[in-house]
Scaffold this motif. Sequence first.
Motif, PDB file in Angstrom:
ATOM      1  N   MET A 106       0.827  -1.191   0.000  1.00  0.00           N
ATOM      2  CA  MET A 106       0.000   0.000   0.000  1.00  0.00           C
ATOM      3  C   MET A 106       0.875   1.261   0.000  1.00  0.00           C
ATOM      4  SD  MET A 106      -3.178  -0.693  -0.158  1.00  0.00           S
ATOM      5  CE  MET A 106      -4.057  -2.251  -0.195  1.00  0.00           C
ATOM      6  N   VAL A 107       0.454   2.245  -0.763  1.00  0.00           N
ATOM      7  CA  VAL A 107       1.168   3.521  -0.756  1.00  0.00           C
ATOM      8  C   VAL A 107       0.878   4.289   0.529  1.00  0.00           C
ATOM      9  CG1 VAL A 107       1.279   5.785  -1.863  1.00  0.00           C
ATOM     10  CG2 VAL A 107       1.340   3.725  -3.251  1.00  0.00           C
ATOM     11  N   LEU A 108      -0.390   4.269   0.957  1.00  0.00           N
ATOM     12  CA  LEU A 108      -0.781   4.923   2.206  1.00  0.00           C
ATOM     13  C   LEU A 108      -1.572   3.938   3.057  1.00  0.00           C
ATOM     14  CD1 LEU A 108      -1.969   8.346   0.770  1.00  0.00           C
ATOM     15  CD2 LEU A 108      -0.056   8.051   2.341  1.00  0.00           C
ATOM     16  N   LEU A 150      -7.724   3.388   6.831  1.00  0.00           N
ATOM     17  CA  LEU A 150      -7.894   3.497   5.376  1.00  0.00           C
ATOM     18  C   LEU A 150      -6.596   3.118   4.677  1.00  0.00           C
ATOM     19  CD1 LEU A 150      -9.732   4.582   3.014  1.00  0.00           C
ATOM     20  CD2 LEU A 150      -8.623   6.802   3.384  1.00  0.00           C
ATOM     21  N   ASP A 151      -6.695   2.309   3.633  1.00  0.00           N
ATOM     22  CA  ASP A 151      -5.552   1.950   2.795  1.00  0.00           C
ATOM     23  C   ASP A 151      -5.758   2.511   1.395  1.00  0.00           C
ATOM     24  OD1 ASP A 151      -4.392   0.514   4.855  1.00  0.00           O
ATOM     25  OD2 ASP A 151      -5.224  -1.414   4.198  1.00  0.00           O
ATOM     26  N   VAL A 152      -4.662   2.977   0.795  1.00  0.00           N
ATOM     27  CA  VAL A 152      -4.696   3.481  -0.579  1.00  0.00           C
ATOM     28  C   VAL A 152      -3.606   2.777  -1.370  1.00  0.00           C
ATOM     29  CG1 VAL A 152      -4.532   5.502  -2.074  1.00  0.00           C
ATOM     30  CG2 VAL A 152      -5.541   5.723   0.219  1.00  0.00           C
ATOM     31  N   ALA A 153      -3.987   2.173  -2.487  1.00  0.00           N
ATOM     32  CA  ALA A 153      -3.051   1.385  -3.290  1.00  0.00           C
ATOM     33  C   ALA A 153      -2.267   2.264  -4.263  1.00  0.00           C
ATOM     34  CB  ALA A 153      -3.811   0.309  -4.061  1.00  0.00           C
ATOM     35  N   ALA A 154      -1.180   1.730  -4.771  1.00  0.00           N
ATOM     36  CA  ALA A 154      -0.361   2.443  -5.745  1.00  0.00           C
ATOM     37  C   ALA A 154      -1.183   2.782  -6.978  1.00  0.00           C
ATOM     38  CB  ALA A 154       0.841   1.582  -6.140  1.00  0.00           C
ATOM     39  N   ARG A 159       1.248   5.463   7.695  1.00  0.00           N
ATOM     40  CA  ARG A 159       2.395   4.964   6.943  1.00  0.00           C
ATOM     41  C   ARG A 159       2.251   5.391   5.488  1.00  0.00           C
ATOM     42  NH1 ARG A 159       5.583   1.699   9.783  1.00  0.00           N
ATOM     43  NH2 ARG A 159       6.708   1.078   7.903  1.00  0.00           N
ATOM     44  N   ALA A 160       3.325   5.894   4.926  1.00  0.00           N
ATOM     45  CA  ALA A 160       3.356   6.290   3.526  1.00  0.00           C
ATOM     46  C   ALA A 160       4.594   5.687   2.887  1.00  0.00           C
ATOM     47  CB  ALA A 160       3.377   7.811   3.394  1.00  0.00           C
ATOM     48  N   HIS A 172       3.106  10.659 -14.545  1.00  0.00           N
ATOM     49  CA  HIS A 172       4.093  10.303 -13.517  1.00  0.00           C
ATOM     50  C   HIS A 172       3.752   9.000 -12.796  1.00  0.00           C
ATOM     51  CE1 HIS A 172       6.379  13.985 -13.924  1.00  0.00           C
ATOM     52  NE2 HIS A 172       5.265  14.690 -13.862  1.00  0.00           N
ATOM     53  N   GLY A 173       2.589   8.404 -13.106  1.00  0.00           N
ATOM     54  CA  GLY A 173       2.200   7.162 -12.442  1.00  0.00           C
ATOM     55  C   GLY A 173       1.974   7.334 -10.959  1.00  0.00           C
ATOM     56  N   ALA A 174       1.447   8.494 -10.572  1.00  0.00           N
ATOM     57  CA  ALA A 174       1.302   8.823  -9.152  1.00  0.00           C
ATOM     58  C   ALA A 174      -0.038   8.361  -8.596  1.00  0.00           C
ATOM     59  CB  ALA A 174       1.442  10.335  -8.955  1.00  0.00           C
ATOM     60  N   THR A 175      -0.056   8.158  -7.301  1.00  0.00           N
ATOM     61  CA  THR A 175      -1.297   7.987  -6.558  1.00  0.00           C
ATOM     62  C   THR A 175      -1.868   9.373  -6.295  1.00  0.00           C
ATOM     63  OG1 THR A 175      -0.488   5.965  -5.518  1.00  0.00           O
ATOM     64  CG2 THR A 175      -2.295   7.109  -4.407  1.00  0.00           C
ATOM     65  N   LEU A 176      -3.177   9.549  -6.500  1.00  0.00           N
ATOM     66  CA  LEU A 176      -3.801  10.859  -6.340  1.00  0.00           C
ATOM     67  C   LEU A 176      -4.884  10.799  -5.274  1.00  0.00           C
ATOM     68  CD1 LEU A 176      -4.419  13.799  -7.208  1.00  0.00           C
ATOM     69  CD2 LEU A 176      -5.839  12.865  -9.050  1.00  0.00           C
ATOM     70  N   ILE A 177      -4.778  11.683  -4.273  1.00  0.00           N
ATOM     71  CA  ILE A 177      -5.806  11.844  -3.247  1.00  0.00           C
ATOM     72  C   ILE A 177      -6.378  13.243  -3.428  1.00  0.00           C
ATOM     73  CG2 ILE A 177      -6.404  11.606  -0.810  1.00  0.00           C
ATOM     74  CD1 ILE A 177      -4.994   9.162  -1.905  1.00  0.00           C
TER      75      ILE A 177
END
Length: 227
Positions: free
Chosen positions: A1-3, A27-31, A64-65, A190-195
């Motif tokens: 997980m990214v976050l 809460l989990d956020v994936a790549a 965690r990030a 950039h292949g980024a995770t966006l919140i």
Amino acid sequence: MVLALHDVSLSLDGNAGRVDILHGITLDVAARETVGLVGPSGSGKSSLLMVMGGLERATGGTVRALDHDLTAMDEDALARFRREHMGVVFQSFHLIPTMTALENVATPLELAGAADAFERAEAELEAVGLGHRIGHYPSQMSGGEQQRVALARAAAPRPHVLLADEPTGNLDAATGEQIMDLLFGLRDRHGATLILVTHSRQLAERCDRVVRLVDGRLDAAVREAAE
């Protein structure tokens, strides 16, 4: 997980005493996932975004990030981590008025030790359609152009995570739509995770997942989906 947030709470001291803002957020956020944070005004959306980016320190739980524990870092370590891994876009543009567009984008890269800071800055300004405005100051640009500079500044370090807090809030509808197209384009490039914090239903529907907050808590349906 990214976050990965586990049982996160946030309380801040105000004029009327201590205020509890976030309550038990897990809460989990994936790549490469795009998550829209929605909810009524005052529900804690922006505060949750700030906690995710280490701009506000959680008073309980863990954040965690990229497999780093933000809750265990001191302020200097958090600043370095954000500089290397995160881009942040606010509703207000936060540009330095005495610097040109190019300097506003290049300066964070210079501070991070990038030898090609100005080349990368110019490339990002070109990517948001401002190659012809690199020598202009914020006061010489429209609100939409200033937000494009802010987007370029956030994207220039090639961050793993992009955090956006109502990035179209100060713009008219047409300009806001252009900004969001650019933001999603930067995410893809950039292949980024966006919140993304937003009040716009239309914008939320563009996200992979929508997380709703009510009174500083995850909506019950979100909790059930997570479980």
